[in-house]
Design an enzyme around this catalytic site. Structure first.
Site, PDB file in Angstrom:
ATOM      1  N   ASP A 342      -4.888   9.141   8.264  1.00  0.00           N
ATOM      2  CA  ASP A 342      -4.554   7.986   7.365  1.00  0.00           C
ATOM      3  C   ASP A 342      -4.742   8.493   5.948  1.00  0.00           C
ATOM      4  O   ASP A 342      -5.305   9.640   5.927  1.00  0.00           O
ATOM      5  CB  ASP A 342      -5.427   6.880   7.632  1.00  0.00           C
ATOM      6  CG  ASP A 342      -5.011   5.582   7.164  1.00  0.00           C
ATOM      7  OD1 ASP A 342      -3.921   5.681   6.363  1.00  0.00           O
ATOM      8  OD2 ASP A 342      -5.792   4.617   7.000  1.00  0.00           O
ATOM      9  N   GLU A 399       3.243   5.198   3.397  1.00  0.00           N
ATOM     10  CA  GLU A 399       2.603   3.714   2.962  1.00  0.00           C
ATOM     11  C   GLU A 399       2.924   3.477   1.522  1.00  0.00           C
ATOM     12  O   GLU A 399       3.380   4.256   0.710  1.00  0.00           O
ATOM     13  CB  GLU A 399       1.219   4.119   2.877  1.00  0.00           C
ATOM     14  CG  GLU A 399       0.503   4.385   4.235  1.00  0.00           C
ATOM     15  CD  GLU A 399      -0.935   4.723   4.288  1.00  0.00           C
ATOM     16  OE1 GLU A 399      -1.542   5.456   3.231  1.00  0.00           O
ATOM     17  OE2 GLU A 399      -1.716   3.871   5.038  1.00  0.00           O
TER      18      GLU A 399
END
Ligand code: G
Ligand code: G
Ligand code: MN
Length: 449
Positions: A342, A399
């Site tokens: 992430d 993202e």
């Protein structure tokens, strides 16, 4: 007595072993407290401020592990020498913990000067250390506090420096923080949030919301990321970037995460089978060997297929204890859970991790996506990441996509997955169900046509 370490006062007056640190020859905690006590008495008649500070070495433990204890001791002696050599005739330094030192600056009257002096100490400690024929590097964090009035005693003064040190460590390495009143307020606020959060977790009141992750080319939802949301009765809505760090620090992250995963999988098992659930793990959870078993237990109980679960971890999570993280990741992957990296590209990125660990997916941080249209460097970085993922056989999700043009640029560069407000904000379980009904209805009519 003449100090062997230059002008710093190592032992003044007495040679008492009870006041001396045997390893470095510096004064110990008792001597330090004693000196501050005496200075406070002196300043009763002469109301000038003075400064104390605590220095904590950053990254000393790994050095100890890497070079051995003896070398660690030797480095501590070098640190002591550097510190005492940098004291003037008024100031003194002591060793107050394993890798903690404290200084007293009787002639420093302001926060600015205290900060300057502390920064200088950090710089001095940051120069390389000889360890046999190798060199080691260290950094240090410093918390300072100033004595102002007769109200204070040594203990409160030092505890303020400790509070400041805690803030310095939290904000990264090599920082100086001088104590302020607001820090005390912040500490109280944190404790209030901690208590409310413990209650909320026990009562099952923290909820996962779900943000869609899409296939950028086919413009189709492929899964959701679970994101924690909490509205407290008294405190109102508390943001996850506030309560998650508190949960991590105060040891509530385990139970909080179990609650969220249970609720998230209970929701996600009602979605179409082809949709996955992505779930964030905190760095501290990758140090705890119970994490893997806890996750598998929850999947067992809720009957959620592990192959539909993805776990998001950050590089920070791999750093503190790589062996532990690797074992957890290995156990999860063994049952078909996928693992994604992430927030890639921010924080302490190390490409080396990508060689040691196998990730199924990489999520490009929204910092790059938000500037992809305006900013050439971001564009190049994203293209490089995409090429690397292709080579390593990893899926990619970009993202923070908010605009159509960002999405089409990403597709043009070959990015397969996306997430962001353009495709949907995080919604609760019911909102997500409605979103899915609409999406699938739209797809069906489109396919019929
Ligand atoms: O949802 P966003 O709102 O603001 O989340 C803020 C941060 O909190 C993000 O870094 C996100 O990864 C983290 N976060 C959100 N939900 C969870 C969770 O369930 N567990 C952990 N460990 N982190 C979460
Ligand atoms: O750290 P992590 O990637 O898990 O956190 C995801 C965070 O990103 C959450 O806080 C979520 O609310 C936020 N987020 C998701 N999409 C967007 C977006 O399009 N724009 C912005 N600014 N934030 C987003
Ligand atoms: Mn995430």
């Amino acid at each position: 007595m003449q100090s062997p370490f230059g002008s710093g006062q190592i032992v003044s007056g007495t040679n008492d072993l009870a006041f001396t640190d045997p390893l470095t020859g510096l004064g110990n905690l008792r001597r330090f407290f004693d000196k501050v006590d005496r200075l406070i008495v002196e300043r009763a008649e002469d109301p000038a401020p003075f400064a104390v500070g605590i220095i904590d070495l950053d990254g000393f433990k790994p050095i100890n592990d890497l070079f051995g204890r003896k070398a660690g001791d030797n480095i501590l002696q070098q640190v002591a020498m550097r510190l005492s050599a940098s004291m003037d005739q008024h100031s003194s330094v002591a060793r107050v913990g394993a890798d903690e030192f404290a200084f007293l600056y009787p002639m420093v009257f302001s926060e600015d000067v205290a900060r300057e002096q502390a920064l200088m100490l950090i710089e001095i400690l940051s120069a390389p250390y000889d360890v046999g024929d190798r060199t080691a590097r260290l950094s240090a964090s410093v918390g300072c506090s100033l004595f102002y009035s007769g109200e204070e005693n040594t203990e409160t003064l030092v505890s303020k420096a400790e509070t400041a040190l805690y803030h310095a460590k939290r904000s990264g390495r090599g920082r100086v923080v001088v104590y302020t009143r607001e820090m005390e307020e912040a500490a109280k606020r944190m404790t209030r949030i901690e208590q409310a959060l413990r209650r909320a977790v026990a009562a099952g009141e923290v909820e996962p919301h779900f943000q869609p992750i899409v296939d950028l080319r086919r413009k189709q939802v492929i899964g959701f990321e679970a994101l924690a949301r909490w509205t407290d009765r008294d405190l109102g809505a508390v943001r996850p970037d506030v309560f998650i760090p508190i949960a991590e620090e105060r040891g509530i992250i385990g139970p909080l995460s179990q609650l969220l995963l249970r609720k998230a999988t209970e929701t996600a098992r009602n979605w179409p089978d082809e949709l996955f659930l992505s779930f964030n793990l905190s760095p501290s959870q990758l140090v705890d060997q119970n994490t893997g078993r806890d996750i598998l237990d929850i999947l067992d109980r809720t009957g959620f297929d592990p192959r539909r679960l993805e776990i998001e971890i950050t590089e920070t999570g791999l750093m503190s204890d790589p062996a532990s993280a690797e074992k957890i990741v290995h156990d999860l992957r063994a049952v078909g859970i996928r693992v994604s990296l992430d927030d890639f590209g921010t924080g302490q990125s190390s490409l080396g991790r990508l060689r040691e660990f196998h990730f199924d997916k990489l999520k490009i941080d929204r910092a790059f996506v938000s500037s992809i249209l305006e900013d050439r460097p971001s564009e190049h970085i994203i293209r490089a990441i995409l090429a690397m993922c292709e080579g390593l056989g990893m899926d990619v999700v970009a993202e923070g996509i908010e605009h159509e043009e960002q999405a089409s640029r990403l597709v043009q560069f070959g990015c397969g997955g996306g997430q962001g407000y353009l495709f949907g904000k995080p919604r609760d379980a019911e909102g997500t169900m409605n979103y899915l009904r609409e999406t699938y209805r739209a797809m069906a009519t489109w396919q019929d046509a």
